[in-house]
Design an enzyme around this catalytic site. Structure first.
Site, short mmCIF file in Angstrom:
data_model
loop_
_atom_site.label_atom_id
_atom_site.label_comp_id
_atom_site.label_asym_id
_atom_site.label_seq_id
_atom_site.Cartn_x
_atom_site.Cartn_y
_atom_site.Cartn_z
N ASN A 45 0.87 -1.17 0.00
CA ASN A 45 0.00 0.00 0.00
C ASN A 45 0.91 1.22 0.00
OD1 ASN A 45 -1.74 2.09 0.52
ND2 ASN A 45 -2.35 1.39 2.56
N LYS A 102 0.17 4.23 -0.21
CA LYS A 102 -0.43 5.43 0.40
C LYS A 102 -0.19 6.64 -0.52
CE LYS A 102 -0.07 3.17 4.84
NZ LYS A 102 0.07 3.26 6.28
N HIS A 125 -9.43 1.20 5.07
CA HIS A 125 -8.14 1.42 5.76
C HIS A 125 -8.37 2.38 6.93
CE1 HIS A 125 -4.03 2.51 6.64
NE2 HIS A 125 -3.66 1.44 5.94
N GLU A 146 -6.69 4.74 7.97
CA GLU A 146 -6.40 6.15 7.66
C GLU A 146 -7.60 6.80 6.99
OE1 GLU A 146 -2.63 5.52 5.69
OE2 GLU A 146 -1.77 4.92 7.60
N GLU A 175 -5.11 -4.71 10.70
CA GLU A 175 -4.06 -3.71 10.89
C GLU A 175 -4.34 -2.94 12.19
OE1 GLU A 175 -2.15 -2.58 6.84
OE2 GLU A 175 -3.88 -1.31 7.16
N GLY A 201 2.98 2.26 10.86
CA GLY A 201 4.00 3.31 10.72
C GLY A 201 4.74 3.65 12.00
N SER A 228 3.74 -2.07 10.32
CA SER A 228 5.19 -2.15 10.57
C SER A 228 5.81 -3.48 10.16
CB SER A 228 5.49 -1.83 12.04
OG SER A 228 5.14 -0.49 12.34
P1 13P Z 1 3.28 0.43 7.59
O1 13P Z 1 3.75 -0.87 6.98
O2 13P Z 1 4.02 1.62 7.05
O3 13P Z 1 3.24 0.35 9.08
O4 13P Z 1 1.77 0.64 7.09
C1 13P Z 1 0.87 -0.40 7.23
C2 13P Z 1 -0.36 -0.06 6.48
O5 13P Z 1 -1.11 0.82 6.86
C3 13P Z 1 -0.62 -0.80 5.24
O6 13P Z 1 -1.90 -0.56 4.78
#
Ligand code: 13P
Length: 248
Positions: A10, A12, A93, A95, A163, A169, A208
């Site tokens: 992903n 982002k 997601h 976010e 997640e 992150g 992560s």
């Molecule tokens: P990270 O791998 O950067 O922690 O992000 C995970 C994520 O949100 C994947 O959708």
């Protein structure tokens, strides 16, 4: 039953047009690990160029609107993703749940629209830190699963990504036992809902994931793959995760 490992990047809000070259490097190296299904979900703006450069690759969106078209400034419909060359989409997601106020009903509507348009779906769930600390993570996530799942779906076309929000992150990851317990609980809830089809569904862990922890996380019970953010942006960081999936 044996489910193929599924490792998804992903990206982002990262990547300009020159990043297509990196995607080509990722898929070329991933070809060395044919036991693993690999996909990349770049920003909307890169889907067309990436799908044109990599016609065999699984390229996805990071979101779609539930409606087929209309006055929704800034949004993208599932059929538009298909038109650009996408074969999958992430919905729900954290976010977007947190940053854009998306609730379970909206996530469910998006998943249904995506499946109807012919896209495979990765539906995300995950608890905030306070819920994990209070001991309520499994109940919280199972409620999200129940409320966000489409009414009907082909289990081969819908994966769930667990997640934990506090692991995204941050470099923090749950213990392997906690991941296995969560994935086992999700699988059991799916079995209750759809019966034997639950064995076909792939459950991804995200938060992560990197080349160092991937083998352990991907080896946990009921973990069928990973949804990777930061470590999916370059072949150098992403391919060790794919290789870890192949080694299991
Ligand atoms: P990270 O791998 O950067 O922690 O992000 C995970 C994520 O949100 C994947 O959708």
């Amino acid at each position: 039953m044996a489910r193929r490992k599924y490792v998804v990047g992903n990206w982002k809000m990262n990547g300009l047009s020159d990043a297509v070259t990196e995607a080509q490097a990722i898929f070329a190296a991933a070809d060395e690990h044919p036991a693993v299904d690999v996909a990349i979900c770049p920003p909307f703006t890169l889907i067309g160029a990436m799908a044109a450069a990599l016609p065999e690759a699984a390229i996805g969106g990071q979101d779609c609107h539930a409606a087929a078209s209309g006055a929704y400034t800034g949004s993208v419909a599932a059929a538009m993703l298909v038109d650009a060359g996408a074969t999958l989409v992430i919905v729900g997601h954290s976010e977007r749940r947190e940053g854009c106020g998306e609730g379970d009903a909206e996530v469910k509507a998006k998943a249904e629209a995506a499946l109807a348009a012919g896209l495979n779906v990765i539906l995300c769930v995950g608890e905030p830190r306070a819920v994990r600390e209070s001991g309520g993570a499994i109940d919280y996530v199972l409620a999200q699963v129940r409320e966000s799942l489409p009414v009907e779906f082909d289990p081969a076309r819908l994966a769930i990504a667990y997640e934990p929000i506090w692991a995204i992150g941050t470099g923090l990851v749950p213990t392997v036992d906690d991941v296995a317990a969560m994935h086992g609980a999700i699988r059991a809830a799916l079995a209750e809902r759809i019966g034997a089809g639950a064995e076909v569904m792939r459950l991804l862990y995200g938060g992560s994931v990197n080349g160092e922890n991937a083998a352990e996380l991907l080896g946990a019970g009921d973990v069928d793959g990973a949804l990777v953010g930061g470590a999916s942006l370059t072949a150098a960081k992403f391919i060790p995760i794919v290789a870890a999936g192949a080694g299991l």
